[in-house]
Design a protein around this motif. Structure first.
Motif, mmCIF file in Angstrom:
data_model
loop_
_atom_site.group_PDB
_atom_site.id
_atom_site.type_symbol
_atom_site.label_atom_id
_atom_site.label_comp_id
_atom_site.label_asym_id
_atom_site.label_seq_id
_atom_site.Cartn_x
_atom_site.Cartn_y
_atom_site.Cartn_z
ATOM 1 N N GLU A 425 0.816 -1.214 0.000
ATOM 2 C CA GLU A 425 0.000 0.000 0.000
ATOM 3 C C GLU A 425 0.848 1.261 0.000
ATOM 4 O O GLU A 425 0.405 2.314 -0.482
ATOM 5 N N ASP A 426 2.076 1.170 0.552
ATOM 6 C CA ASP A 426 2.914 2.359 0.638
ATOM 7 C C ASP A 426 3.811 2.528 -0.599
ATOM 8 O O ASP A 426 4.714 3.360 -0.600
ATOM 9 N N GLU A 475 9.955 5.754 2.736
ATOM 10 C CA GLU A 475 11.351 6.078 2.478
ATOM 11 C C GLU A 475 11.523 7.524 2.059
ATOM 12 O O GLU A 475 12.528 8.163 2.367
ATOM 13 N N LEU A 476 10.535 8.044 1.318
ATOM 14 C CA LEU A 476 10.652 9.373 0.759
ATOM 15 C C LEU A 476 10.320 10.460 1.757
ATOM 16 O O LEU A 476 10.573 11.632 1.507
ATOM 17 N N ARG A 477 9.720 10.090 2.866
ATOM 18 C CA ARG A 477 9.400 11.084 3.888
ATOM 19 C C ARG A 477 10.592 11.307 4.793
ATOM 20 O O ARG A 477 11.328 10.381 5.096
ATOM 21 N N PRO A 478 10.782 12.528 5.270
ATOM 22 C CA PRO A 478 11.846 12.762 6.259
ATOM 23 C C PRO A 478 11.484 12.085 7.581
ATOM 24 O O PRO A 478 10.313 11.974 7.941
ATOM 25 N N LYS A 479 12.478 11.610 8.283
ATOM 26 C CA LYS A 479 12.241 10.942 9.567
ATOM 27 C C LYS A 479 12.085 12.025 10.641
ATOM 28 O O LYS A 479 13.064 12.438 11.276
ATOM 29 N N ASP A 480 10.840 12.464 10.797
ATOM 30 C CA ASP A 480 10.545 13.535 11.740
ATOM 31 C C ASP A 480 10.711 13.054 13.177
ATOM 32 O O ASP A 480 10.410 11.898 13.515
ATOM 33 N N GLY A 492 15.531 12.673 25.492
ATOM 34 C CA GLY A 492 16.073 12.250 24.212
ATOM 35 C C GLY A 492 15.145 12.602 23.075
ATOM 36 O O GLY A 492 14.182 13.366 23.233
ATOM 37 N N SER A 493 15.423 12.042 21.891
ATOM 38 C CA SER A 493 14.612 12.282 20.695
ATOM 39 C C SER A 493 13.657 11.128 20.485
ATOM 40 O O SER A 493 14.015 9.954 20.693
ATOM 41 N N TYR A 494 12.451 11.440 20.006
ATOM 42 C CA TYR A 494 11.410 10.446 19.771
ATOM 43 C C TYR A 494 10.789 10.696 18.401
ATOM 44 O O TYR A 494 10.756 11.830 17.907
ATOM 45 N N ASN A 495 10.299 9.612 17.794
ATOM 46 C CA ASN A 495 9.659 9.736 16.488
ATOM 47 C C ASN A 495 8.392 10.584 16.589
ATOM 48 O O ASN A 495 7.600 10.423 17.516
ATOM 49 N N PHE A 496 8.243 11.440 15.609
ATOM 50 C CA PHE A 496 7.082 12.331 15.589
ATOM 51 C C PHE A 496 5.933 11.663 14.849
ATOM 52 O O PHE A 496 6.128 10.954 13.858
ATOM 53 N N ALA A 497 4.722 11.899 15.365
ATOM 54 C CA ALA A 497 3.509 11.411 14.711
ATOM 55 C C ALA A 497 2.509 12.558 14.632
ATOM 56 O O ALA A 497 2.513 13.458 15.479
ATOM 57 N N ASP A 498 1.670 12.554 13.597
ATOM 58 C CA ASP A 498 0.656 13.597 13.453
ATOM 59 C C ASP A 498 -0.237 13.648 14.681
ATOM 60 O O ASP A 498 -0.569 12.620 15.274
#
Length: 810
Positions: A425-426, A475-480, A492-498
């Motif tokens: 799907e992605d 893959e094409l999205r930046p790792k926010d 620390g740093s954590y993955n961002f989600a909408d």
């Protein structure tokens, strides 16, 4: 044991009854009590025993009958002793418990697999396994061709009309002595012949054997040991003692097997000077055939000859090893011995390296030649693997459910391949990439629009070795990410989600820690497209302050703060929160140890008071305070480093102060103060406020002063009032020639350093206190002129002055 006694009782009773009814030996008018038991022969007793076994009388009836005839208890006991001595101590028994045969034990050698050039010699692993020792099975039925010898034990069982059991050992003269019969020679006979001879001899005293009423069974009990000699190319040659049922393989194992040049296929068994068998160990390893593994006899010789042909087989073969080959065996035979070709082997030919007369030779043996190709010792055979190159390979990777290798014959174009691999799907449909090699094998890229392919508007033919890459939207999205620091449990740093909120990030970080301030939380958000006309960014971030004081109150209506990618959240420390401050008190106080500071105004004098005060042995003037420092500059460490370097140069590295400083982390520095004044005048300048990590050390009153460096004898000098610097030097033998007197200094027990002061030709040396350390460094050689250099400079100056005078006179 109880049953044995019952049988002896029956025998005695029957013998007593038979003796009184045997008219030929004992007349009827003779009183039974006067009969001498010793006068009855062993043959008569054996005949009476046969008659007893044929009687139907019970034990009680027999004993009663014997006593009725007048036989006394003493006579019955004497008869019992006669029967025991007649049987040689053996007992007639109906005990059916197992009588296990025993032989001499064999020791397992401590061997390892024989390796040559990193490869094992095939067969050597057999002699490195402790659970495979070829120990002969001593519990098998005795072979009919087994040759009886001195030391063997024969078990003779009689049952039926007569019942007896004898365990007889073959004597050194080769005989066994059957009770009441005499010696019977059995040594040198095979087991079957010995059985026949023993039965024939027993028939003389047991007549029922001939009629079949009494049966005889002869078996081999504990076996003898034999001596076998192993010679030749064996790891441990010599003579070995083995069980008489041992075989060639058993003897080989005990001796460690063939050595580095020993043959595994030409092992000879020599008996009476003749070779009676040639044992090939490969027959057992490859076929399980032990037909040539003959049983050994006394004085046999096993000779292991050197190998004739050894070859190395490596590559795509199942067992890579060094093998021994016979003259009649071909290359094909050796491949079979090595387990055959590996799964990825190339069968068309085998490459071989052979030792020629002067150099090596390369030989290629084709498949049809292998059956007739004869090997030579030292040949090295290599079986190639098939090529890793595919003839029909397609590869698809990326955002597909089934990535991997496919066949170009089955999928000639891209669309069927996409349908088989199933796009995820992605998957990014606007563009894909095909890597392909042209006719000159130069890589090139083919761009693809997957949307057009899937809609059927177009398709692309595929070629062998094509590699299709399907990109993913992920893959094409930046790792926010978002970052949180400060007073949380897991910063620390954590993955961002909408739609991620501030509270979500705090929970991901493990929540607030104990000292966090929830009233002042900063959210710093980066600014996009905030450049002026000259391209400069006037603002770097938008900082927002948020209060979450009521975060645990569900009804409080907390503000909803949504985070953006790359936000940085800072949780400050509550200004009213204070961590406990701990300090350490060492040395001469009543209660040394670690203490927690009560408030921000607690001083050294208060700490000493809490510790119970000074001991009578304490030297307050020598109290030393060590404090943490957080400066990384060279200047902050200069004074301490200089002191330690000078001490090392002055051979004072073993001094008490140096040991103290070295035992504490280099992050702590000495604070100069006077503990004695601090205790006398609390809250004065010397009464320092305590800080986290402070170490206060109070020594005992020292009685000596130590000298170090450029003196004749570094020593401890007993301190007395009025002791001067020069007196310490004099006690140490005086200054050395290379001593730098003007750079001498004294270090006091509290860490204070006092240098020598000088004016013109006058010097003022520091005062000496108890526990002081006097250091005399060497002169700086880099700044000192040698005599040669001084003479050269003097000559140059003299020459210049002479030239100047001459010029003035002109």
């Amino acid at each position: 044991m109880k049953k044995m006694k019952q049988i002896f009782g029956v025998i005695i009773a029957v013998l007593a009854f038979a003796s009184f009814s045997y008219a030929q030996q004992i007349p009827a008018n003779v009183n039974p009590a006067s009969i001498n038991i010793d006068q009855i022969s062993d043959q008569q007793l054996m005949q009476f025993l046969g008659m007893a076994n044929g009687s139907n009388m019970s034990e009680e009836e027999m004993v009663a009958k014997a006593k009725e005839k007048g036989l006394s208890d003493d006579q019955i006991q004497k008869l019992r002793a006669r029967i025991q001595s007649m049987n040689g101590g053996s007992k007639a028994s109906s005990d059916t418990s197992a009588d296990y045969r025993r032989g001499v034990a064999s020791k397992s050698p401590n061997n390892s697999v024989l390796m040559i050039n990193g490869l094992p010699v095939f067969g050597s692993s057999l002699f490195a396994k402790e659970n495979l020792i070829f120990e002969p099975n001593l519990q098998i039925p005795t072979p009919v061709n087994y040759q009886i010898g001195t030391g063997d034990q024969l078990n003779i069982d009689l049952f039926g009309y007569s019942d007896a059991n004898f365990k007889l050992k073959v004597s050194p003269d080769g005989t066994i002595r059957i009770p009441n019969l005499g010696p019977v020679k059995v040594a040198g006979l095979n087991f079957e012949t010995a059985q026949t001879k023993i039965k024939s001899q027993l028939s003389k005293i047991y007549p029922q054997i001939g009629s079949g009423q009494t049966s005889v069974q002869v078996s081999l009990g504990n076996i003898r040991s034999i001596r076998v000699t192993l010679i030749g190319e064996i790891k441990k040659p010599g003579t070995y003692t083995l069980p008489s049922l041992a075989t060639i393989a058993n003897a080989l194992y005990v001796s460690g097997g063939p050595d580095t040049i020993g043959s595994y296929r030409n092992i000879q068994l020599v008996r009476n000077g003749k070779t009676i068998s040639v044992f090939d160990l490969y027959d057992f390893l490859l076929k399980g055939d032990l037909s040539k593994n003959l049983r050994l006899e006394d004085d046999d010789i096993i000779r292991v000859n050197p190998y004739e042909t050894r070859v190395t087989i490596t590559g795509a073969i199942k067992r890579k090893a060094i093998y021994e080959a016979k003259k009649t065996e071909s290359l094909q035979d050796m491949v079979t011995i090595a387990g055959g070709f590996g799964d990825n082997a190339y069968h068309e030919f085998i490459r071989l390296v052979r030792n020629g007369k002067n150099s090596k030779e390369a030989i290629t043996v084709k498949a049809e030649q292998m059956g007739g190709f004869r090997l030579q010792s030292g040949d090295s055979c290599f079986i190639d693997s098939i090529s890793m190159r595919f003839t029909n390979k397609l590869v698809i990777t990326g955002a597909v459910a089934h990535p991997g290798v496919y066949s170009v014959q089955e999928f000639t174009s891209l669309k069927p391949l996409l349908q088989a691999a199933v796009l995820r799907e992605d998957a990014y449909l606007q563009r894909a990439m095909i890597k392909r090699k042209n006719a000159e094998y130069i890589p090139k890229t083919v761009d693809v629009n997957l949307a057009d392919i899937l809609s059927g508007n177009t398709d692309i033919s595929l070629q062998r070795e094509d590699s299709i890459r399907i990109f993913s939207l992920l893959e094409l999205r930046p790792k926010d990410s978002v970052t949180i620091n400060g007073e949380v449990n897991k910063p620390g740093s954590y993955n961002f989600a909408d739609s991620m909120q501030l509270q979500d990030l705090i929970l991901m970080a493990g929540g607030f820690n104990d000292g966090a301030s929830k009233a002042e939380i900063e959210v710093a958000r980066r600014v996009k497209d905030s450049t002026d006309k000259e391209g400069e960014t006037p603002q770097y971030a938008i900082v927002t302050t948020v209060s979450l004081n009521k975060i645990l109150d569900k009804t409080a209506g907390l503000p909803v703060v949504y985070l953006h990618a790359y936000d940085i959240v800072s949780v400050r420390k509550d200004p009213s929160y204070k961590d406990q401050i701990t300090v350490e008190l060492q040395g001469e106080v009543l209660y040394p140890g670690k203490y927690t500071v009560q408030n921000n105004k607690e001083t050294i004098s208060a700490l000493v008071k809490r510790a119970g005060g000074l001991r009578t042995t304490a030297y307050a003037e020598g109290g030393m305070l060590l404090r943490n420092t957080f400066s990384d500059t060279v200047e902050a460490n200069l004074s301490e480093d200089r002191i330690i370097n000078i001490r090392n140069q002055s051979r004072g590295a073993d001094s008490l102060s140096n040991q103290l400083i070295s035992s504490i982390s280099r992050t702590k520095k000495i604070v100069s103060f006077n503990l004695e004044m601090a205790l006398k005048e609390p809250n004065s300048v010397n009464d320092i406020l305590l800080q986290m990590g402070d170490v206060l050390r109070i020594p005992k009153y020292p009685e000596t002063v130590q000298s170090f460096g450029s003196v004749y004898v570094s020593k401890k000098v007993l301190y007395e009032k009025g002791l001067s610097f020069k007196k310490v030097i004099d006690e140490s033998g005086g200054f050395l020639a290379q001593a730098s007197r003007k750079r001498s200094y004294v270090m006091y027990p509290n860490g204070e350093v006092k240098s020598t002061k000088h004016f013109l030709f006058f010097r003022s040396y520091p005062k000496i206190k108890p526990g002081s350390e006097v250091y005399v460094p060497e002169k700086d050689k880099r700044n000192a002129f040698s005599l040669t250099e001084l003479a050269a400079i003097t000559g140059l100056v003299t020459g210049l002055l002479t030239t100047f005078v001459l010029l003035r006179t002109l």
